[in-house]
Enzyme design. Structure first.
Site, PDB file in Angstrom:
ATOM      1  CG  HIS A   1      -6.178   6.510   0.571  1.00 51.55           C
ATOM      2  ND1 HIS A   1      -5.910   7.485   1.493  1.00 51.55           N
ATOM      3  CD2 HIS A   1      -5.322   5.500   0.821  1.00 51.55           C
ATOM      4  CE1 HIS A   1      -4.922   7.082   2.279  1.00 51.55           C
ATOM      5  NE2 HIS A   1      -4.546   5.877   1.889  1.00 51.55           N
TER       6      HIS A   1
ATOM      7  CG  HIS B   1      -1.802   1.120   1.397  1.00 50.93           C
ATOM      8  ND1 HIS B   1      -3.148   1.075   1.145  1.00 50.93           N
ATOM      9  CD2 HIS B   1      -1.556   2.388   1.802  1.00 50.93           C
ATOM     10  CE1 HIS B   1      -3.691   2.262   1.377  1.00 50.93           C
ATOM     11  NE2 HIS B   1      -2.744   3.066   1.784  1.00 50.93           N
ATOM     12  CD  GLU B   2       1.821   3.579   3.714  1.00 52.27           C
ATOM     13  OE1 GLU B   2       2.098   4.664   3.183  1.00 52.27           O
ATOM     14  OE2 GLU B   2       0.786   3.407   4.369  1.00 52.27           O
TER      15      GLU B   2
END
Ligand SMILES: *[C@@H]1O[C@H](CO)[C@@H](O)[C@H](O)[C@H]1NC(C)=O
Length: 272
Positions: free
Chosen positions: A180, A170-171
């Site tokens: 997002h 995700h990061e």
């Protein structure tokens, strides 16, 4: 009670398995690489709905996630500004090897490997002439200091509390330039955001953004960039309700890149 800090997102990246030429760099020990390959072959078959993790309980996983993730004020899905793309599709990285143990370094390598396996992005150890690079470190929360290439050093912070493969992917997504999912301008057709349950200071993290470039891809409940149902809840009540109830337990649970995550990265970076 732990505060629901969502960290979803921001920056991460570590790794470096290839040079731009596609040759292996003898930088990652071979056993690690083999491990990473095994994991990737599993991920290859992944489509969001087949992911086992989707059956797992919302509470456990999403809490886990929530406690790790902190939103930044930057908006995410794909950043429109093309100057935020990494030059030559190369992401130079550094890892603070004093802060991470061997297993953690492996997870970072694996996550970088997965991103580059599915895209034309290449992670490589930073060389002295590289001015723009990502640094993996352990800060106070889980975050990425920017999305896309911002210039200079950008940090991906992965402290113990949020350190896992999911948040690492995700990061790294943020570092690549992803926003997002729930910030997409068209999100109201797919989710209902329950403002009344969101902690005041994190309300900004639920705002839609017109700066997002979707490349015509559909809204993706299974994106690695989606928040879970109880993100930043102040009362343990739902903050993100999916219009299609069958996805309620799926958002924020994905452990791998989704089909459209991969598509998006390939479109952003003109991979084919
Ligand atoms: C990244 O981390 C370093 C070392 O902690 C710090 O000096 C620097 O300000 C951070 N950069 C950003 C953009 O936050």
């Amino acid at each position: 009670m732990m505060r629901n800090i969502v960290c979803f997102a921001v920056v991460l990246v570590v790794a470096d398995l290839y040079l731009t030429s596609g040759r292996f760099v003898n930088y990652v020990p071979n056993d690690r690489l083999e491990d990473a390959k095994d994991k990737v072959s599993v991920g290859d078959e992944l489509t969001a709905l087949e992911d086992e993790s989707l059956d797992s309980g919302v509470t456990k996983n999403s809490r886990n996630l929530l406690n790790h993730l902190i939103p930044t004020r930057e908006k995410r899905k794909a950043v429109k500004d093309s100057s935020r793309r990494w030059t030559n599709n190369e992401i130079p990285f550094e890892i603070d090897y004093f802060q991470f143990n061997k297993d953690e370094v492996q997870i970072i390598y694996d996550a970088m490997y997965i991103w580059q396996h599915h895209t034309c992005l290449r992670f490589r150890p930073r060389e002295t002439h590289d001015r723009n690079f990502v640094k993996f470190m352990k800060g106070e929360f889980c975050y990425s200091t920017t999305h896309g290439m911002n210039g200079g050093q950008q940090n991906i912070s992965l402290p113990q509390v949020c350190f896992n493969r999911q948040s690492t992917l995700h990061e790294i997504g943020h570092a690549i330039g992803f926003y997002h999912e729930h910030k997409r301008p068209d999100r109201d057709q797919y989710i209902t955001v329950h403002e009344e349950n969101i902690e005041d200071k994190f309300k900004y993290a639920f705002e839609k953004s017109n700066e997002i470039e979707t490349y015509g891809l559909p809204y993706d409940y299974t994106s690695i960039m989606h928040y879970p149902w109880n993100a930043f809840s102040k009362n343990n009540e739902i903050t993100i309700q999916t219009k299609d109830p069958s996805f309620q337990n799926i958002i924020g649970q994905t452990q791998d890149l989704s089909y459209y995550d991969i598509q998006l990265a390939n479109l952003m970076y003109n991979c084919r």
